[in-house]
Design an enzyme around this catalytic site. Sequence first.
Site: not given
Length: 298
Positions: A48-49, A199
């Site tokens: 995602g990053h 997470r």
Amino acid sequence: LAGWGGWVYDGGMIIGKTIEAVRSAVAEARVAGRSIHFVPTMGALHEGHLSLVRAARGPGRFVVVSIFVNPTQFGPNEDLAQYPRPIEADLEKCRAEDVDLVYLPPVEAIYPEGFCTTVHVAGVTEHLCGAHRPGHFDGVTTVVAKLLNIVQPDVAYFGQKDAQQAAAIGRMVADLNMPVSIAVCPTVREPDGLALSSRNAYLGEAERKQARSLYAALRAGEDAIAHGERDAAGVTAVMRRHIEQAGPCRIDYVEVAEPATMRPVVRIAGPVVLAVAVRIGDARLIDNLPVDVPADGG
Ligand code: PAF
């Protein structure tokens, strides 16, 4: 990573630890005619990053990534201490993505003795996560304002995954006339739909399977709207059922919200964001899905 003067060169990538080092590297890049593209992160980098970094990259661009686990956006009973900090692996990923500069500030540089300013964005931060994580968005907007002031980018990149965060930052930048464009990039998902998140590492095997229910619920909500449901309570009931049937969890919220203000709607009469936050085991997971409904409600 021993360096001097607040920075080190590491395989062609600059690692800056001081505000001065970042400012001088950015100034040099500007003099060389490059535009500045910035991806703020808390590390534990995943695809995602990296999708944000890839969006930031391009000819003539100088790409800056910050890695800073911001203590002020964690509540007293949240996971600040256990938040993953795989710094060497993160630097390796940045290197592989041709990042030009990684900014790694120590906590004392961002919050020095006597620091007492908070950026509070009202309205947008009131509902959804704002109602369940008091002070969280003040921590986010304050640190992002500081990072934008330090890096002074032309464009800063955020993920749709944190839709309320992106909306709050967009509002802050507009309200404070900050000279930066905000780019919001699509959520990256696992093949079964689970949104990537640092997470997710807290999930055990069974919990990981159960976590698929968030995206399944969002798709079911979208489907209900596509079949003509315009009552938000009807849509959230469908979504809740999906999540509850998947296994034991605690639902923080399941909402249909207006995208710019992130306020829950009662009647769906235009574009909305379906948004969920669910605690499964030790993980608090959030996800959302923008749904484009014609403004006449048709
Ligand atoms: O989305 C995050 O990782 C953080 O909230 C951010 C924007 C880097 C601020 O600490």
